[in-house]
Design a protein around this motif. Structure first.
Motif, PDB file in Angstrom:
ATOM      1  N   LEU A   1       0.834  -1.196   0.000  1.00 34.18           N
ATOM      2  CA  LEU A   1       0.000   0.000   0.000  1.00 34.18           C
ATOM      3  C   LEU A   1       0.874   1.254   0.000  1.00 34.18           C
ATOM      4  CD1 LEU A   1      -2.746   1.407   0.199  1.00 34.18           C
ATOM      5  CD2 LEU A   1      -2.636   1.099   2.691  1.00 34.18           C
ATOM      6  N   GLY A   2       1.946   1.210   0.778  1.00 32.63           N
ATOM      7  CA  GLY A   2       2.889   2.328   0.786  1.00 32.63           C
ATOM      8  C   GLY A   2       3.514   2.552  -0.578  1.00 32.63           C
ATOM      9  N   ALA A   3       3.809   1.463  -1.310  1.00 32.13           N
ATOM     10  CA  ALA A   3       4.364   1.602  -2.663  1.00 32.13           C
ATOM     11  C   ALA A   3       3.371   2.310  -3.580  1.00 32.13           C
ATOM     12  CB  ALA A   3       4.729   0.221  -3.213  1.00 32.13           C
ATOM     13  N   ALA A   4       2.082   1.997  -3.419  1.00 25.99           N
ATOM     14  CA  ALA A   4       1.069   2.681  -4.232  1.00 25.99           C
ATOM     15  C   ALA A   4       1.014   4.170  -3.910  1.00 25.99           C
ATOM     16  CB  ALA A   4      -0.294   2.029  -4.001  1.00 25.99           C
ATOM     17  N   VAL A   5       1.137   4.506  -2.633  1.00 28.19           N
ATOM     18  CA  VAL A   5       1.138   5.922  -2.249  1.00 28.19           C
ATOM     19  C   VAL A   5       2.365   6.634  -2.824  1.00 28.19           C
ATOM     20  CG1 VAL A   5       1.156   7.530  -0.296  1.00 28.19           C
ATOM     21  CG2 VAL A   5      -0.189   5.436  -0.162  1.00 28.19           C
ATOM     22  N   GLU A   6       3.492   5.931  -2.912  1.00 28.45           N
ATOM     23  CA  GLU A   6       4.700   6.540  -3.485  1.00 28.45           C
ATOM     24  C   GLU A   6       4.475   6.944  -4.943  1.00 28.45           C
ATOM     25  OE1 GLU A   6       7.243   7.554  -2.057  1.00 28.45           O
ATOM     26  OE2 GLU A   6       7.499   6.419  -0.212  1.00 28.45           O
ATOM     27  N   ILE A   7       3.688   6.160  -5.686  1.00 26.96           N
ATOM     28  CA  ILE A   7       3.375   6.545  -7.069  1.00 26.96           C
ATOM     29  C   ILE A   7       2.619   7.876  -7.073  1.00 26.96           C
ATOM     30  CG2 ILE A   7       2.090   5.895  -9.139  1.00 26.96           C
ATOM     31  CD1 ILE A   7       2.599   2.961  -8.396  1.00 26.96           C
ATOM     32  N   ALA A   8       1.643   7.973  -6.170  1.00 23.75           N
ATOM     33  CA  ALA A   8       0.897   9.234  -6.081  1.00 23.75           C
ATOM     34  C   ALA A   8       1.816  10.381  -5.680  1.00 23.75           C
ATOM     35  CB  ALA A   8      -0.242   9.081  -5.067  1.00 23.75           C
ATOM     36  N   PHE A   9       2.766  10.125  -4.793  1.00 26.05           N
ATOM     37  CA  PHE A   9       3.709  11.161  -4.356  1.00 26.05           C
ATOM     38  C   PHE A   9       4.531  11.678  -5.529  1.00 26.05           C
ATOM     39  CE2 PHE A   9       8.147  11.993  -3.076  1.00 26.05           C
ATOM     40  CZ  PHE A   9       7.961  13.112  -2.295  1.00 26.05           C
ATOM     41  N   VAL A  10       5.085  10.768  -6.329  1.00 22.76           N
ATOM     42  CA  VAL A  10       5.928  11.182  -7.455  1.00 22.76           C
ATOM     43  C   VAL A  10       5.116  12.012  -8.451  1.00 22.76           C
ATOM     44  CG1 VAL A  10       7.265  10.364  -9.435  1.00 22.76           C
ATOM     45  CG2 VAL A  10       7.518   9.255  -7.205  1.00 22.76           C
ATOM     46  N   LEU A  11       3.920  11.552  -8.762  1.00 22.64           N
ATOM     47  CA  LEU A  11       3.082  12.292  -9.707  1.00 22.64           C
ATOM     48  C   LEU A  11       2.719  13.677  -9.161  1.00 22.64           C
ATOM     49  CD1 LEU A  11       0.710   9.421 -10.904  1.00 22.64           C
ATOM     50  CD2 LEU A  11       2.670  10.413 -12.127  1.00 22.64           C
ATOM     51  N   TYR A  12       2.445  13.753  -7.861  1.00 21.33           N
ATOM     52  CA  TYR A  12       2.094  15.039  -7.262  1.00 21.33           C
ATOM     53  C   TYR A  12       3.281  15.998  -7.293  1.00 21.33           C
ATOM     54  CZ  TYR A  12       0.272  18.493  -4.021  1.00 21.33           C
ATOM     55  OH  TYR A  12      -0.152  19.666  -3.462  1.00 21.33           O
ATOM     56  N   ILE A  13       4.455  15.504  -6.968  1.00 17.66           N
ATOM     57  CA  ILE A  13       5.649  16.361  -6.956  1.00 17.66           C
ATOM     58  C   ILE A  13       5.894  16.934  -8.347  1.00 17.66           C
ATOM     59  CG2 ILE A  13       8.168  16.317  -6.756  1.00 17.66           C
ATOM     60  CD1 ILE A  13       6.644  16.394  -4.092  1.00 17.66           C
ATOM     61  N   LEU A  14       5.791  16.102  -9.361  1.00 11.68           N
ATOM     62  CA  LEU A  14       6.058  16.563 -10.722  1.00 11.68           C
ATOM     63  C   LEU A  14       5.012  17.569 -11.198  1.00 11.68           C
ATOM     64  CD1 LEU A  14       7.152  13.204 -12.397  1.00 11.68           C
ATOM     65  CD2 LEU A  14       8.617  15.087 -11.615  1.00 11.68           C
ATOM     66  N   ALA A  15       3.777  17.440 -10.702  1.00 13.28           N
ATOM     67  CA  ALA A  15       2.698  18.302 -11.183  1.00 13.28           C
ATOM     68  C   ALA A  15       2.506  19.566 -10.359  1.00 13.28           C
ATOM     69  CB  ALA A  15       1.380  17.511 -11.206  1.00 13.28           C
ATOM     70  N   ALA A  16       2.794  19.502  -9.047  1.00 14.01           N
ATOM     71  CA  ALA A  16       2.345  20.566  -8.144  1.00 14.01           C
ATOM     72  C   ALA A  16       3.456  21.409  -7.547  1.00 14.01           C
ATOM     73  CB  ALA A  16       1.519  19.950  -7.006  1.00 14.01           C
ATOM     74  N   LEU A  17       4.714  21.085  -7.788  1.00 12.13           N
ATOM     75  CA  LEU A  17       5.803  21.845  -7.189  1.00 12.13           C
ATOM     76  C   LEU A  17       6.641  22.524  -8.267  1.00 12.13           C
ATOM     77  CD1 LEU A  17       4.950  20.252  -4.646  1.00 12.13           C
ATOM     78  CD2 LEU A  17       7.366  20.051  -4.067  1.00 12.13           C
ATOM     79  N   PRO A  18       6.131  23.582  -8.883  1.00 12.38           N
ATOM     80  CA  PRO A  18       6.933  24.293  -9.885  1.00 12.38           C
ATOM     81  C   PRO A  18       8.072  25.052  -9.212  1.00 12.38           C
ATOM     82  CG  PRO A  18       4.946  25.522  -9.401  1.00 12.38           C
ATOM     83  CD  PRO A  18       4.826  24.217  -8.644  1.00 12.38           C
ATOM     84  N   GLU A  19       9.139  25.210  -9.919  1.00 13.25           N
ATOM     85  CA  GLU A  19      10.258  26.001  -9.411  1.00 13.25           C
ATOM     86  C   GLU A  19      10.892  26.741 -10.571  1.00 13.25           C
ATOM     87  OE1 GLU A  19      13.314  23.610  -7.661  1.00 13.25           O
ATOM     88  OE2 GLU A  19      13.069  21.998  -9.088  1.00 13.25           O
ATOM     89  N   PRO A  20      11.648  27.792 -10.283  1.00 19.15           N
ATOM     90  CA  PRO A  20      12.246  28.565 -11.378  1.00 19.15           C
ATOM     91  C   PRO A  20      13.104  27.693 -12.267  1.00 19.15           C
ATOM     92  CG  PRO A  20      12.527  29.683  -9.271  1.00 19.15           C
ATOM     93  CD  PRO A  20      12.019  28.316  -8.964  1.00 19.15           C
ATOM     94  N   SER A  21      13.089  27.990 -13.549  1.00 14.40           N
ATOM     95  CA  SER A  21      13.936  27.235 -14.472  1.00 14.40           C
ATOM     96  C   SER A  21      15.399  27.478 -14.118  1.00 14.40           C
ATOM     97  CB  SER A  21      13.661  27.668 -15.911  1.00 14.40           C
ATOM     98  OG  SER A  21      13.888  29.058 -16.057  1.00 14.40           O
ATOM     99  N   ARG A  22      16.181  26.417 -14.213  1.00 12.45           N
ATOM    100  CA  ARG A  22      17.602  26.512 -13.899  1.00 12.45           C
ATOM    101  C   ARG A  22      18.401  26.411 -15.189  1.00 12.45           C
ATOM    102  NH1 ARG A  22      18.711  25.355  -8.368  1.00 12.45           N
ATOM    103  NH2 ARG A  22      16.775  25.018  -7.225  1.00 12.45           N
ATOM    104  N   PRO A  23      19.591  26.995 -15.217  1.00 12.53           N
ATOM    105  CA  PRO A  23      20.424  26.875 -16.414  1.00 12.53           C
ATOM    106  C   PRO A  23      20.708  25.412 -16.714  1.00 12.53           C
ATOM    107  CG  PRO A  23      21.302  28.514 -14.901  1.00 12.53           C
ATOM    108  CD  PRO A  23      20.206  27.813 -14.170  1.00 12.53           C
TER     109      PRO A  23
END
Length: 434
Positions: free
Chosen positions: A192-214
């Motif tokens: 079950l924790g592994a399934a939550v980790e999938i949701a975590f990765v998808l959320y991080i990629l979608a919801a945590l924008p940061e300034p573009s880096r060189p």
């Protein structure tokens, strides 16, 4: 761009990231050792797995903090989630010692990668929105509370699920022949924790924008990490306030080592059996996480009442030291009054450490720049882990009794006294060296 996020949105996303990351790890607290035992591992082998986890986490702590500062917060957090996904899958389904050991090593690497990037992202976002004097303590407190709540909920769920699934050891046989022998009831919380980790990765990629880096090549990234790490270590040497924060983290690590090593045996001795002692320990661990979350939630109010973040840290660590001393003086007694005092002491330790954290990190973030923020958090985490490991080795030979608790209490008291001296003014991060 991070500047497009307003403060409430950034706070919500930071809290969600903390919850999604720590919930899977909370799910492993109760069943992991029992699952490894069910797979036929000896206690010596299990101790080796945990040692490998700790050593990998400690060895990678600073390099991965530097990686976050050079490569970006979001990429490193996503990598941490993927490593934990692989680790939980291996531990949940694996039976060979090398697979289980690899799972623990990957979990240690994921722990190192996760140390700092989410908090660094949140602080970067707030300061991009409101400048270097942005109010940080409230959001840091809520993130810490969310972490504690996720660990508490995960511990309860991870301890309850195997019991709810029934007494049969091989759940895989009931699910189908292909999974026979692989999926035990104790495996389910980890999967079950592994399934939550999938949701975590998808959320991080979608919801945590940061300034573009060189754009940077792999060679440039690897070259930048040692420089950032050295700067992080030098920061503790040249800044007395940051040095206090690192030493306080070490004091907390010593206290937590005493709790983690001796609470399970004390619970088993109290109940008279190891299985019932394990249930009591799970309940205590959940209560500890709840107390830590409450302490974190109260951190802004504690700072206002104390008159400053520094005084709040001193009072909070002092309360934790009192808690460990209560555990020490009641170690040889099993009366009802002693049990009440011990439970009170246990709660105080976590309450005080939880309350101290947001104020410590609020001070830390005002003394470091964005370029070294995740590295500074990694140094803080490394101080906690190394002090915990060394204290564990030292008190592990003492055996049950008051002395181990008193050693942890003395360490916390020393950490509190560090803050008794008047601190230097807190500079804006814009004036700090990188």
């Amino acid at each position: 761009m991070t500047g497009r996020l307003d403060i409430p949105a950034a706070r919500r996303r930071y809290v969600t990231a903390c919850t999604l990351f720590w919930l899977p790890l909370g799910l492993t607290v109760a069943p992991l050792i029992l699952l490894l035992t069910e797979r036929g591992m000896t206690m010596a082998a299990i101790a080796g797995f945990f040692a490998a986890h700790s050593l990998v986490a400690a060895a990678l702590e600073l390099p991965t903090g530097g990686l976050s500062d050079v490569l970006g917060r979001r990429a490193v957090l996503a990598a941490a989630g993927l490593l934990n996904l692989a680790a939980l899958t291996l531990l949940g389904l694996g039976s060979a010692p090398w697979l289980l050991g690899l799972g623990m090593v990957l979990m240690g690497a994921g722990r190192a990668l996760s140390s700092g990037p989410a908090e660094a992202w949140y602080v970067d976002t707030l300061q991009a929105h409101s400048g270097p004097d942005a109010e940080l303590r409230t959001g840091l407190a809520r993130g810490s509370s969310a972490t504690s709540a996720a660990l508490a909920a995960g511990t309860l769920l991870g301890g309850t699920l195997p019991w709810l699934l029934g007494a049969g050891p091989d759940l895989g046989a009931r699910l189908g022949g292909a999974t026979s022998g692989l999926v035990l009831p104790l495996s389910v919380p980890l999967l079950l924790g592994a399934a939550v980790e999938i949701a975590f990765v998808l959320y991080i990629l979608a919801a945590l924008p940061e300034p573009s880096r060189p754009a940077a090549t792999l060679r440039e990234v690897l070259r930048g990490i040692p420089v950032t790490v050295v700067d992080g270590l030098r920061l503790g040497g040249r800044d007395a306030m940051v040095r206090r924060i690192f030493l306080s983290a070490g004091a907390a690590g010593s206290a937590l080592a005493a709790l983690e090593l001796f609470t399970p045996g004390r619970a088993a001795a109290l109940t008279g059996a190891s299985d019932s002692g394990a249930v009591l320990f799970a309940a205590l661990a959940c209560a500890g996480f709840v107390c830590s979350g409450v302490g974190s939630h109260l951190a802004p109010a504690a700072a206002r009442l104390a008159g400053s973040g520094e005084r709040a840290v001193m009072a909070s660590l002092g309360a934790s030291a009192v808690g460990l001393l209560l555990l020490g003086v009641t170690a040889l007694s099993t009366g009802v009054g002693s049990m009440v005092l011990a439970a009170t002491g246990y709660g105080l330790v976590y309450l005080g450490i939880g309350a101290a954290g947001p104020s410590e990190n609020d001070i830390l973030h005002r003394r470091v720049s964005s370029a070294g923020r995740a590295t500074a958090l990694s140094v803080q985490s490394l101080a906690l882990q190394l002090a915990g490991a060394l204290t564990g080795l030292a008190i592990g030979v003492l055996g049950p009794g008051p002395l181990p608790w008193l050693v942890g209490g003395a360490a916390l008291l020393a950490g509190a006294l560090l803050w008794a001296r008047r601190g230097v003014p807190e500079p804006s991060t814009s004036t700090c060296p990188n």
